[in-house]
Design an enzyme around this catalytic site. Structure first.
Site, mmCIF file in Angstrom:
data_model
loop_
_atom_site.group_PDB
_atom_site.id
_atom_site.type_symbol
_atom_site.label_atom_id
_atom_site.label_comp_id
_atom_site.label_asym_id
_atom_site.label_seq_id
_atom_site.Cartn_x
_atom_site.Cartn_y
_atom_site.Cartn_z
ATOM 1 N N SER A 1 56.955 43.392 40.260
ATOM 2 C CA SER A 1 55.562 43.808 40.256
ATOM 3 C C SER A 1 55.219 44.568 41.525
ATOM 4 O O SER A 1 55.309 44.026 42.637
ATOM 5 C CB SER A 1 54.646 42.586 40.136
ATOM 6 O OG SER A 1 53.298 42.969 40.301
ATOM 7 N N HIS B 1 56.618 46.817 36.935
ATOM 8 C CA HIS B 1 55.349 46.256 36.472
ATOM 9 C C HIS B 1 54.222 46.773 37.364
ATOM 10 O O HIS B 1 54.282 46.665 38.596
ATOM 11 C CB HIS B 1 55.421 44.727 36.533
ATOM 12 C CG HIS B 1 54.305 44.053 35.814
ATOM 13 N ND1 HIS B 1 54.248 43.967 34.438
ATOM 14 C CD2 HIS B 1 53.207 43.409 36.278
ATOM 15 C CE1 HIS B 1 53.164 43.301 34.091
ATOM 16 N NE2 HIS B 1 52.512 42.961 35.188
ATOM 17 N N ASP C 1 50.238 46.518 37.934
ATOM 18 C CA ASP C 1 49.015 45.757 37.669
ATOM 19 C C ASP C 1 47.772 46.563 38.027
ATOM 20 O O ASP C 1 47.597 46.976 39.178
ATOM 21 C CB ASP C 1 49.013 44.459 38.482
ATOM 22 C CG ASP C 1 49.978 43.429 37.930
ATOM 23 O OD1 ASP C 1 49.903 43.150 36.714
ATOM 24 O OD2 ASP C 1 50.805 42.907 38.694
ATOM 25 N N MET D 1 43.710 46.453 38.301
ATOM 26 C CA MET D 1 42.578 45.532 38.425
ATOM 27 C C MET D 1 41.312 46.314 38.741
ATOM 28 O O MET D 1 41.347 47.250 39.542
ATOM 29 C CB MET D 1 42.838 44.508 39.534
ATOM 30 C CG MET D 1 44.120 43.736 39.375
ATOM 31 S SD MET D 1 44.369 42.597 40.757
ATOM 32 C CE MET D 1 45.982 41.945 40.352
ATOM 33 N N HIS E 1 49.984 46.836 33.124
ATOM 34 C CA HIS E 1 49.219 45.643 32.758
ATOM 35 C C HIS E 1 47.759 45.875 33.158
ATOM 36 O O HIS E 1 47.413 45.896 34.338
ATOM 37 C CB HIS E 1 49.810 44.436 33.490
ATOM 38 C CG HIS E 1 49.094 43.158 33.259
ATOM 39 N ND1 HIS E 1 49.308 42.041 34.053
ATOM 40 C CD2 HIS E 1 48.170 42.778 32.333
ATOM 41 C CE1 HIS E 1 48.542 41.054 33.623
ATOM 42 N NE2 HIS E 1 47.844 41.481 32.584
ATOM 43 N N MET F 1 44.383 44.687 33.648
ATOM 44 C CA MET F 1 43.476 43.553 33.860
ATOM 45 C C MET F 1 42.085 44.108 34.126
ATOM 46 O O MET F 1 41.537 44.014 35.228
ATOM 47 C CB MET F 1 43.972 42.686 35.027
ATOM 48 C CG MET F 1 45.225 41.909 34.699
ATOM 49 S SD MET F 1 45.831 40.930 36.094
ATOM 50 C CE MET F 1 46.840 42.159 36.902
ATOM 51 N N MET G 1 50.278 34.835 31.087
ATOM 52 C CA MET G 1 49.945 34.694 32.504
ATOM 53 C C MET G 1 50.258 33.271 32.950
ATOM 54 O O MET G 1 49.719 32.308 32.402
ATOM 55 C CB MET G 1 48.466 35.001 32.739
ATOM 56 C CG MET G 1 48.066 36.454 32.531
ATOM 57 S SD MET G 1 48.960 37.609 33.613
ATOM 58 C CE MET G 1 48.534 36.976 35.247
ATOM 59 N N ASP H 1 54.298 36.415 33.638
ATOM 60 C CA ASP H 1 53.843 37.051 34.878
ATOM 61 C C ASP H 1 53.077 36.042 35.729
ATOM 62 O O ASP H 1 52.053 35.514 35.306
ATOM 63 C CB ASP H 1 52.938 38.237 34.530
ATOM 64 C CG ASP H 1 52.443 38.998 35.756
ATOM 65 O OD1 ASP H 1 52.874 38.677 36.884
ATOM 66 O OD2 ASP H 1 51.622 39.914 35.581
ATOM 67 N N GLY I 1 54.056 33.817 39.703
ATOM 68 C CA GLY I 1 54.787 32.718 40.311
ATOM 69 C C GLY I 1 56.211 32.576 39.838
ATOM 70 O O GLY I 1 56.819 31.509 39.988
ATOM 71 N N GLY J 1 56.769 39.247 41.662
ATOM 72 C CA GLY J 1 56.184 40.085 42.703
ATOM 73 C C GLY J 1 56.516 39.619 44.099
ATOM 74 O O GLY J 1 57.434 40.127 44.746
ATOM 75 N N SER J 2 55.778 38.628 44.579
ATOM 76 C CA SER J 2 55.973 38.139 45.942
ATOM 77 C C SER J 2 57.391 37.648 46.179
ATOM 78 O O SER J 2 57.981 37.885 47.237
ATOM 79 C CB SER J 2 54.980 37.001 46.229
ATOM 80 O OG SER J 2 53.650 37.463 46.133
#
Length: 238
Positions: free
Chosen positions: A16, A41, A43, A45, A74, A76, A145, A183, A185, A205-206
Site C-alpha cells: 500500500s 495498492h 488508497d 481518502m 481503493h 474510500m 477491511m 487490507d 494490519g 503498508g506499514s
C-alpha cells in the site's frame, strides 16, 4: 487462479502506497518494479467517508508512468461514481468502492466494468459479508477491511479470519470467482492464516515500508514465507 490450491499457493501481494514516502513516490514505485509485488495498492481518502485525506487521480497519473505493476485503486470516498472515469484515465486497473458509500451498488459496479476495470467492493469491519449475496457473482474482488479505514499502521482485527472464511463460503455458494483481498494490519505473522482462511490478495503498508530491511526485501521474505508454509501444508494434505 480458479483452482483453490493454486490460489492458496500464490497469493497476490499488494503493497500500500499510503505507507510509502510521499515525497519520493516515483522512487518508491520504481524500486518496487522488480519486487515480489503483484499489484500496487492506492488508497484514496476524501476526508468525508473517512477522517483523512490522501491523494487523487493527479498523483496516480504522475506515478503510474513509473510503475511496472497494475494499480489497485481503493476508493474510500463518498459518491465514488463521480470519480471512476478520472481514476481509470489516470491508470487504475482495478477500482474498489465501499458498500457503505454506495446506495446503488449494482449500478456503480456495472459502471466500473463498463470502464474496463476490475470491479471490487470493500466492506468495513462492522459490515457482514451476507450483504453481498445478491451482487457477489458480478464482482471481481471483495476487499475485507481488517482495520477501520482512514489511517495506516493500525492493529489487525482478529475477527477478520472468520469473516474471510465466511466470505469464501458465500462466494462458492454464489458461483462467484471474485478474489478475496484483505487490507489492514497485514504482516508476515498473520499472512498464512489469512490465506488459509481464503484470502487471495494481501495488502500490506506499514509492515512493508517501515521495515528495517526495506520494502523489496520484506516483500521477498513474505513471498518466501507464504510459499514455504502454504506449500508444506498442501503437501501434508496430499
Amino acid at each position: 487462479m480458479n483452482d483453490t490450491a493454486t490460489r492458496h499457493m500464490a497469493p497476490l501481494l499488494a503493497p500500500s502506497l499510503l505507507a510509502a514516502d510521499f515525497g519520493n513516490l516515483q522512487a518508491e514505485v520504481e524500486r518496487l518494479a522488480t519486487s515480489a509485488a503483484d499489484w500496487l495498492h492506492y488508497d484514496v481518502m476524501d476526508g468525508r467517508f473517512v477522517p483523512n485525506i490522501s491523494f487523487g487521480p493527479g498523483i496516480l497519473q504522475a506515478v503510474h508512468r513509473h510503475a511496472k505493476q497494475p494499480f489497485d485503486v481503493h476508493l474510500m470516498i463518498e459518491e465514488p461514481q463521480n470519480y471512476l472515469a478520472a481514476f481509470r484515465d489516470a491508470g487504475a486497473a482495478g477500482l474498489t468502492v465501499h458498500y457503505e458509500a454506495c446506495p446503488h451498488l449494482h449500478r456503480v459496479v456495472q459502471q466500473i466494468k463498463n470502464l474496463g476495470c476490475r470491479a471490487g467492493v470493500a466492506l468495513n469491519p462492522h459490515t457482514p459479508v451476507s450483504l453481498l449475496e445478491d451482487i457477489a457473482a458480478d464482482l471481481d474482488v471483495v476487499l475485507i477491511m481488517s482495520v477501520n479505514p482512514g489511517f495506516g499502521g493500525q492493529t489487525f482485527i482478529p475477527n477478520t479470519l472468520r469473516k474471510v472464511a465466511d466470505l469464501k463460503e458465500l462466494l462458492v455458494d454464489c458461483g462467484s470467482s471474485a478474489l478475496i483481498e484483505v487490507d489492514g494490519g497485514v504482516t508476515i505473522d498473520n499472512a498464512t492464516a489469512l490465506v488459509e482462511a481464503g484470502a487471495d490478495v494481501l495488502v500490506a503498508g506499514s509492515f512493508v515500508f517501515n521495515s528495517p530491511e526495506g520494502p523489496v526485501a520484506t516483500l521477498a521474505n513474505m513471498r518466501a514465507h507464504l510459499t514455504a508454509t502454504i506449500g508444506a501444508q498442501e503437501q501434508g494434505k496430499g
